[in-house]
Design a protein around this motif. Structure first.
Motif, PDB file in Angstrom:
ATOM      1  N   ILE A  86       0.837  -1.206   0.000  1.00  0.00           N
ATOM      2  CA  ILE A  86       0.000   0.000   0.000  1.00  0.00           C
ATOM      3  C   ILE A  86       0.869   1.252   0.000  1.00  0.00           C
ATOM      4  CG2 ILE A  86      -1.719   1.288   1.313  1.00  0.00           C
ATOM      5  CD1 ILE A  86      -2.661  -1.449   2.416  1.00  0.00           C
ATOM      6  N   LEU A  87       1.845   1.279   0.895  1.00  0.00           N
ATOM      7  CA  LEU A  87       2.705   2.459   0.990  1.00  0.00           C
ATOM      8  C   LEU A  87       3.619   2.581  -0.232  1.00  0.00           C
ATOM      9  CD1 LEU A  87       3.621   2.347   4.793  1.00  0.00           C
ATOM     10  CD2 LEU A  87       1.862   3.729   3.651  1.00  0.00           C
ATOM     11  N   ARG A  88       4.042   1.443  -0.794  1.00  0.00           N
ATOM     12  CA  ARG A  88       4.860   1.501  -2.009  1.00  0.00           C
ATOM     13  C   ARG A  88       4.063   2.086  -3.165  1.00  0.00           C
ATOM     14  NH1 ARG A  88       6.274  -3.906  -0.838  1.00  0.00           N
ATOM     15  NH2 ARG A  88       5.230  -4.591  -2.759  1.00  0.00           N
ATOM     16  N   LYS A  89       2.829   1.626  -3.328  1.00  0.00           N
ATOM     17  CA  LYS A  89       1.985   2.152  -4.398  1.00  0.00           C
ATOM     18  C   LYS A  89       1.698   3.633  -4.176  1.00  0.00           C
ATOM     19  CE  LYS A  89       1.260  -1.695  -6.735  1.00  0.00           C
ATOM     20  NZ  LYS A  89       1.752  -1.862  -8.122  1.00  0.00           N
ATOM     21  N   LEU A  90       1.465   4.007  -2.931  1.00  0.00           N
ATOM     22  CA  LEU A  90       1.210   5.413  -2.626  1.00  0.00           C
ATOM     23  C   LEU A  90       2.434   6.262  -2.951  1.00  0.00           C
ATOM     24  CD1 LEU A  90      -1.008   7.222  -1.499  1.00  0.00           C
ATOM     25  CD2 LEU A  90      -0.064   6.877   0.786  1.00  0.00           C
ATOM     26  N   GLY A  91       3.619   5.740  -2.669  1.00  0.00           N
ATOM     27  CA  GLY A  91       4.846   6.456  -3.017  1.00  0.00           C
ATOM     28  C   GLY A  91       4.988   6.633  -4.520  1.00  0.00           C
ATOM     29  N   GLY A  92       4.620   5.596  -5.289  1.00  0.00           N
ATOM     30  CA  GLY A  92       4.646   5.722  -6.744  1.00  0.00           C
ATOM     31  C   GLY A  92       3.670   6.770  -7.239  1.00  0.00           C
ATOM     32  N   GLY A  93       2.486   6.805  -6.633  1.00  0.00           N
ATOM     33  CA  GLY A  93       1.517   7.840  -6.982  1.00  0.00           C
ATOM     34  C   GLY A  93       2.028   9.225  -6.648  1.00  0.00           C
ATOM     35  N   PHE A  94       2.732   9.347  -5.514  1.00  0.00           N
ATOM     36  CA  PHE A  94       3.334  10.627  -5.117  1.00  0.00           C
ATOM     37  C   PHE A  94       4.301  11.126  -6.181  1.00  0.00           C
ATOM     38  CE2 PHE A  94       3.040  11.876  -0.444  1.00  0.00           C
ATOM     39  CZ  PHE A  94       1.740  11.420  -0.325  1.00  0.00           C
ATOM     40  N   ILE A  95       5.168  10.236  -6.648  1.00  0.00           N
ATOM     41  CA  ILE A  95       6.178  10.635  -7.630  1.00  0.00           C
ATOM     42  C   ILE A  95       5.509  11.089  -8.932  1.00  0.00           C
ATOM     43  CG2 ILE A  95       8.051   9.772  -9.085  1.00  0.00           C
ATOM     44  CD1 ILE A  95       8.846   7.928  -6.765  1.00  0.00           C
ATOM     45  N   ALA A  96       4.524  10.315  -9.407  1.00  0.00           N
ATOM     46  CA  ALA A  96       3.846  10.668 -10.658  1.00  0.00           C
ATOM     47  C   ALA A  96       3.128  12.008 -10.529  1.00  0.00           C
ATOM     48  CB  ALA A  96       2.851   9.565 -11.042  1.00  0.00           C
ATOM     49  N   ALA A  97       2.432  12.221  -9.410  1.00  0.00           N
ATOM     50  CA  ALA A  97       1.718  13.483  -9.207  1.00  0.00           C
ATOM     51  C   ALA A  97       2.688  14.653  -9.103  1.00  0.00           C
ATOM     52  CB  ALA A  97       0.850  13.402  -7.952  1.00  0.00           C
ATOM     53  N   GLY A  98       3.810  14.449  -8.412  1.00  0.00           N
ATOM     54  CA  GLY A  98       4.804  15.512  -8.289  1.00  0.00           C
ATOM     55  C   GLY A  98       5.402  15.902  -9.623  1.00  0.00           C
ATOM     56  N   LEU A  99       5.694  14.905 -10.467  1.00  0.00           N
ATOM     57  CA  LEU A  99       6.245  15.187 -11.795  1.00  0.00           C
ATOM     58  C   LEU A  99       5.255  15.991 -12.637  1.00  0.00           C
ATOM     59  CD1 LEU A  99       7.875  11.718 -12.614  1.00  0.00           C
ATOM     60  CD2 LEU A  99       9.086  13.858 -12.084  1.00  0.00           C
ATOM     61  N   GLY A 100       3.976  15.613 -12.572  1.00  0.00           N
ATOM     62  CA  GLY A 100       2.974  16.328 -13.358  1.00  0.00           C
ATOM     63  C   GLY A 100       2.723  17.728 -12.852  1.00  0.00           C
ATOM     64  N   LEU A 101       2.582  17.869 -11.538  1.00  0.00           N
ATOM     65  CA  LEU A 101       2.291  19.189 -10.972  1.00  0.00           C
ATOM     66  C   LEU A 101       3.459  20.146 -11.170  1.00  0.00           C
ATOM     67  CD1 LEU A 101       0.036  20.645  -9.462  1.00  0.00           C
ATOM     68  CD2 LEU A 101       1.133  19.989  -7.323  1.00  0.00           C
ATOM     69  N   GLY A 102       4.677  19.632 -11.048  1.00  0.00           N
ATOM     70  CA  GLY A 102       5.853  20.482 -11.219  1.00  0.00           C
ATOM     71  C   GLY A 102       5.956  21.069 -12.616  1.00  0.00           C
ATOM     72  N   LEU A 103       5.481  20.332 -13.615  1.00  0.00           N
ATOM     73  CA  LEU A 103       5.536  20.816 -15.002  1.00  0.00           C
ATOM     74  C   LEU A 103       4.695  22.075 -15.198  1.00  0.00           C
ATOM     75  CD1 LEU A 103       5.391  17.629 -17.268  1.00  0.00           C
ATOM     76  CD2 LEU A 103       7.281  19.263 -17.075  1.00  0.00           C
ATOM     77  N   ILE A 104       3.498  22.106 -14.598  1.00  0.00           N
ATOM     78  CA  ILE A 104       2.581  23.223 -14.874  1.00  0.00           C
ATOM     79  C   ILE A 104       2.577  24.281 -13.789  1.00  0.00           C
ATOM     80  CG2 ILE A 104       1.090  21.729 -16.234  1.00  0.00           C
ATOM     81  CD1 ILE A 104      -0.856  21.709 -13.879  1.00  0.00           C
ATOM     82  N   GLN A 105       3.190  23.986 -12.633  1.00  0.00           N
ATOM     83  CA  GLN A 105       3.149  24.943 -11.521  1.00  0.00           C
ATOM     84  C   GLN A 105       3.676  26.328 -11.919  1.00  0.00           C
ATOM     85  OE1 GLN A 105       1.756  24.084  -8.727  1.00  0.00           O
ATOM     86  NE2 GLN A 105       2.247  25.737  -7.331  1.00  0.00           N
ATOM     87  N   PRO A 106       4.809  26.431 -12.607  1.00  0.00           N
ATOM     88  CA  PRO A 106       5.305  27.774 -12.970  1.00  0.00           C
ATOM     89  C   PRO A 106       4.706  28.304 -14.281  1.00  0.00           C
ATOM     90  CG  PRO A 106       7.092  26.126 -12.783  1.00  0.00           C
ATOM     91  CD  PRO A 106       5.802  25.406 -12.943  1.00  0.00           C
ATOM     92  N   MET A 107       3.876  27.513 -14.947  1.00  0.00           N
ATOM     93  CA  MET A 107       3.443  27.856 -16.303  1.00  0.00           C
ATOM     94  C   MET A 107       2.075  28.538 -16.362  1.00  0.00           C
ATOM     95  SD  MET A 107       5.837  26.941 -18.426  1.00  0.00           S
ATOM     96  CE  MET A 107       7.055  27.443 -17.202  1.00  0.00           C
TER      97      MET A 107
END
Length: 417
Positions: A225-246
């Motif tokens: 559960i925590l491993r999958k949640l960590g994977g979701g964290f990484i994917a969400a962070g990568l996506g949000l970081g792309l558009i945050q300054p844009m």
């Protein structure tokens, strides 16, 4: 859920811990928003709008997450949570006195120290708060409690900048910093009303800090559960970081509007988050946190892609509203999953491992977003961000097979904390 487990808002708000933690959060968010806005305006003024100096504010605010998050989480598991939170607030208030003294003696750059110290101490205080939440809130009320908590944050996203701007423009930077110090003291006074820390928190088996750190990593790695949640964290962070300054480029380049239209996007987002938090509170007990999280990420991904493709201002503003409306589902799902699937003794370290995964991946793509935009243009950038969120949903899908709510997994190969 049985009839003996009421999940109404009145049942939640009658919980003494919830009352105290909301009061503490009210004081802290007031001080933090006054600080953020006042320091932003002050640094811009003192440096003649130097973008590098302004960026250092964000460095002072976010860098401690990488350096101190896991350390703070480890010690939060070792120390008494109530005492840790009270002392963090008191030390933050003391640091404000030092900052004011330095400013009186002509060192305006001390304002960075105010942000840095409170950000460091929050890495010890925040996991302790999660631990207290685990102790004092019944499990059937956890998800609803997170809804109330996130709604309060959304309220400050709207009114915080207004209050901060008023305080700075009316009274100046010294008063703004002073209000921040008073807010920390009031928060500490509120937390003093909590029940005493449990005896077993004081009498824990004393182990080496390094052993605690290793045990924390083993604990996360042993839980799917925590491993999958960590994977979701990484994917969400990568996506949000792309558009945050844009966002500013979306308004000026894609929609052809002036820069000041950004304020309306932020306002709409904040209002939507409040509504989303209230709505999530009403049905949070009827849907599992993993489904709530995956639903939020899926809708947010489609909203991101549509915002990148849209050239109509009102359509894009509506999509921004949808994104804000769904965001509480993501935040509530994440926090509820952590609380429900982590033993109390490991909550600090689990937070200390997962949070840097999100922040680290977000910062990486934030730094690259400008280069990527220049290489592939704005529209593919937003599409790529949406795809990252969809990847996060795919990572979480296996958790849907878990029936009757997710329970903590056996503590295999973890060792003592």
């Amino acid at each position: 859920m049985t009839a003996s487990q009421p999940s109404s808002a009145s049942s939640l708000l009658s919980n003494r811990f919830v009352q105290v933690i909301l009061m503490s959060t009210l004081f802290l968010q007031s001080g933090i928003w006054v600080r953020n806005i006042a320091i932003l305006f002050y640094v811009k003024k003192m440096t003649n709008d130097d973008a590098f100096a302004v960026s250092l504010i964000s460095v002072a605010e976010f860098a401690p997450i990488f350096v101190f998050s896991f350390i703070g989480g480890t010690f939060a598991d070792r120390w008494r949570p109530k005492r840790t939170m009270v002392w963090c607030d008191l030390l933050s208030a003391v640091s404000i006195i030092a900052v004011l003294f330095a400013m009186v003696n002509g060192s305006w750059k001390a304002v960075f120290f105010a942000t840095l110290v409170s950000a460091i101490l929050s890495q010890f205080s925040q996991p302790s708060g999660m631990k207290l939440f685990k102790q004092h809130v019944p499990e059937h009320l956890v998800q609803k409690g997170m809804s109330v908590y996130q709604t309060l944050f959304a309220v400050f996203m709207i009114f915080g900048p207004i209050v901060g701007t008023f305080v700075y423009q009316t009274y100046g930077i010294e008063t703004a910093i002073g209000i921040m110090g008073i807010s920390f003291l009031l928060s500490a006074a509120s937390l003093a009303l909590l029940p005493r820390d449990r005896q077993d928190d004081r009498d824990k088996q004393k182990s080496q800090v390094l052993e605690d750190i290793k045990a924390g990593f083993r604990y996360v790695l042993s839980s799917i559960i925590l491993r999958k949640l960590g994977g979701g964290f990484i994917a969400a962070g990568l996506g949000l970081g792309l558009i945050q300054p844009m966002g500013i480029f979306l308004i000026t380049e894609r929609l052809g509007k002036p820069e000041d239209y950004l304020q309306w996007f932020l306002l709409v987002n904040g209002i939507a988050m409040i509504i989303g938090g209230v709505v999530a509170m009403s049905f949070s007990s009827k849907i599992s946190p993993q489904k709530l999280l995956a639903f939020g990420m899926a809708v947010d991904s489609l909203a991101m892609i549509a915002m990148g493709l849209s050239t109509d201002y009102w359509l894009t503003l509506g999509l921004q509203f949808i994104s804000g409306l769904i965001l509480p589902c993501i935040q509530i799902g994440i926090n509820t999953m952590i609380l429900q699937n982590t033993e109390e003794a490991f909550i600090g370290r689990v937070n200390g491992i997962l949070n840097p995964l999100f922040m680290g991946s977000m910062v990486v793509t934030m730094m690259l977003s400008g280069v990527i935009k220049n290489a592939i243009s704005l529209v593919p950038l937003y599409v790529l961000a949406g795809v990252f969120f969809l990847v996060g949903v795919a990572v979480l899908l296996p958790l849907f097979k878990l029936k009757g709510g997710i329970q903590p997994e056996p503590n295999k190969a973890v060792g003592n904390s």
